[in-house]
Design an enzyme around this catalytic site. Structure first.
Site, PDB file in Angstrom:
ATOM      1  N   LYS A 121       0.867  -1.184   0.000  1.00 47.07           N
ATOM      2  CA  LYS A 121       0.000   0.000   0.000  1.00 47.07           C
ATOM      3  C   LYS A 121       0.903   1.234   0.000  1.00 47.07           C
ATOM      4  CE  LYS A 121      -3.884   2.027   2.613  1.00 47.07           C
ATOM      5  NZ  LYS A 121      -4.821   1.847   3.747  1.00 47.07           N
ATOM      6  N   SER A 167     -10.163  -0.507   6.949  1.00 45.60           N
ATOM      7  CA  SER A 167      -9.566  -0.392   5.612  1.00 45.60           C
ATOM      8  C   SER A 167      -8.833  -1.610   5.076  1.00 45.60           C
ATOM      9  CB  SER A 167      -8.611   0.796   5.560  1.00 45.60           C
ATOM     10  OG  SER A 167      -9.352   1.970   5.403  1.00 45.60           O
ATOM     11  N   SER A 185      -9.859   1.940   2.792  1.00 48.59           N
ATOM     12  CA  SER A 185      -8.962   2.721   1.965  1.00 48.59           C
ATOM     13  C   SER A 185      -7.910   1.884   1.231  1.00 48.59           C
ATOM     14  CB  SER A 185      -8.232   3.763   2.829  1.00 48.59           C
ATOM     15  OG  SER A 185      -7.392   3.116   3.767  1.00 48.59           O
TER      16      SER A 185
END
Ligand code: GLN
Length: 484
Positions: A76, A175, A151
């Protein structure tokens, strides 16, 4: 090759069926050919990946490979990666080349894991749909009109579309788990403090936690073996022994006590999601588990509590982005105040600004007691609910998300409906508990996630409970047709 789990890839590498370089090239090609429609990566790092792959091949040949040596992974874009842009999904950090590795990144490097690139995400991890990214929305590979959740939506979509065997994610209010549910993969948010936050761009420091996003529970266990552990550079990292997370995967579930919170099956839950989750619970009964109804009476307070605590911490964390030291700076500032105002005004997107405003207000003199202090008290009540429940049950189960993936644009003008996407996941962050999402069927043609919440440091049990379900079902093996 792209349908293999990390465990299978690791076995193939060690048996000499393919090299890490071949494997890495095949993933880079898939990304090149297929990510245009999905937008799951912000930055792909082919040179770095191939160099790491060649080193891994040498290590395998020399017989000193770790479990995941030579297996590719995506990070990420919230984890600092030395020499590589680390944007956190924001224009503010579009020009930021990290000068060091996050602890999570360096641990994977040491284990010989290959970095394919950095995945798309909601700006500063604020969102549930990946639509707030400066780099554009990510599409759900099961239906590109819908969101992949957020997210960590880029990580989720990349794993679901077989553009990475696995990825890292972070979970502040859901998330990792919510996007895992919406794209049909496995995601684990560990106990707060289990994985180092050093070098992970901060959103809400008392809630943020990194974890694995994978095809299977077994892969999540392999990743946890690398990620978990004390780090002296993170003051909230816990000094506690790290077990071998694969050790208990094969234990049977006879006598396992599952608590079903009645508050997780009420109003607002999609009927198709409820049906899939109930069928999964039936499967657990067949595996020998006992089911009891429990109550988490303060569930309804978790979203409002979170939306005071998280913005308050974000308003403080994001004050470092001032246009002076690093990141975006406006053109031709006339004075210091103009520099601050325009750099922040132009560098941050709407959702981030909304959070900073709410958080600064909640922390301001005169409102602090009414909002921030009150939220901290409610946080204690929410965590007491779980403590009481875990006196009676081993794990808590329910849906991860109240609905399946929604359409792009559907909730973006309505922050409150977006915030309610995390109604079942946020409480575990407020309490600091570990939680997982496991693929558990389909509704409305889209994947459904089963959430499993455990007691503190019970990741090993969660992984065992998830793995046994994956031995009995094949939901986690399903792939979106265009990417199978
Ligand atoms: N969707 C939640 C939010 O917008 C949670 C995000 C997260 O876990 N990083 O804050």
């Amino acid at each position: 090759m792209h349908n293999k789990t990390m465990a299978e890839l690791s076995a193939g590498l060690k048996a000499g069926e393919f090299s890490s370089e071949e494997l890495t090239r095949s993933y880079l090609e898939r990304i090149e050919n297929l990510d245009g429609d999905i937008n799951s990566y912000i930055t792909v790092t082919p040179e770095l990946a191939l160099q790491q792959a060649r080193e891994a091949d040498k290590r395998i040949a020399a017989g000193n490979a770790d479990a995941l040596t030579g297996v590719p992974l995506a990070h990420k874009d919230i984890f600092c990666t030395d020499g590589v842009r680390t944007s956190s999904g924001s224009k503010m950090l579009d020009n930021f080349i990290a000068p060091y590795d996050a602890t999570v990144v360096s641990r994977f490097k040491q284990a010989g894991v290959v970095t394919l690139g950095k995945t798309n995400m909601d700006e500063f991890a604020m969102g549930s749909s990946n639509e707030t990214s400066f780099y554009g929305a990510v599409k759900n590979p099961w239906n590109t009109d819908t969101v992949p959740g957020g997210s960590s939506g880029g990580s989720a979509a990349a794993v679901a579309a077989r553009l990475a065997p696995a990825a890292t994610g972070t979970d502040t209010g859901g998330s990792i788990r919510q996007p895992a549910a919406l794209v049909g993969i496995t995601g684990l948010k560990p106990t707060y403090g289990r994985v180092s936050r050093y070098g992970m761009i901060a959103f809400a420091s008392s809630l943020d936690q990194a974890g694995p996003m994978t095809r299977s529970a077994e892969d999540a266990a392999l990743m946890m073996n690398v990620m978990a552990g004390f780090d002296q550079r993170d003051s909230t990292s816990l000094q506690r022994e790290v077990p071998d997370y694969t050790a208990d995967l094969d234990k049977d579930l006879k006598g396992l006590k599952i608590g079903l919170p009645k508050e997780y099956f009420g109003e607002g839950l999609d009927a198709g999601v409820a049906k899939a989750v109930e069928a999964a619970i039936e499967e657990y009964k067949k595996l020998g588990a006992e089911v009891v109804e429990i109550s988490l009476p303060n569930t309804g307070l978790s979203v409002p509590t979170y939306y005071v605590v998280a913005p308050a911490e974000c308003s403080s964390n994001l004050s470092r982005f001032d246009g002076v030291r690093f990141g975006y700076r406006c053109e031709d500032p006339v004075d210091l105040e103009d520099l601050y105002k325009r750099s922040r005004g132009e560098g941050f997107g709407d959702e981030v600004k909304r959070r900073i405003l709410v958080g600064t207000y909640a922390l301001s003199a005169g409102y602090y007691d009414a909002y921030y202090l009150k939220a901290q008290k409610l946080r204690r009540l929410i965590s007491d609910d779980f403590n009481q429940a875990f006196e009676k049950v081993d794990v808590i189960m329910g849906p991860t998300s109240p609905t399946t993936a929604f359409n792009i644009g559907e909730r973006s003008d309505d922050p409150v409906s977006m915030y309610l996407s995390d109604i079942y996941t946020i409480a575990a962050n407020l309490a600091g508990l570990p939680g997982m999402s496991v693929p558990a069927g389909f509704a409305n043609g889209m994947p459904v996630g089963l959430q499993i919440i455990g007691n503190y440091f019970d990741e090993g049990r969660l992984l065992n409970v998830a793995h046994q379900f994956q031995q009995a079902t094949d939901w986690h093996q399903r792939a979106p047709v265009a990417y199978a």
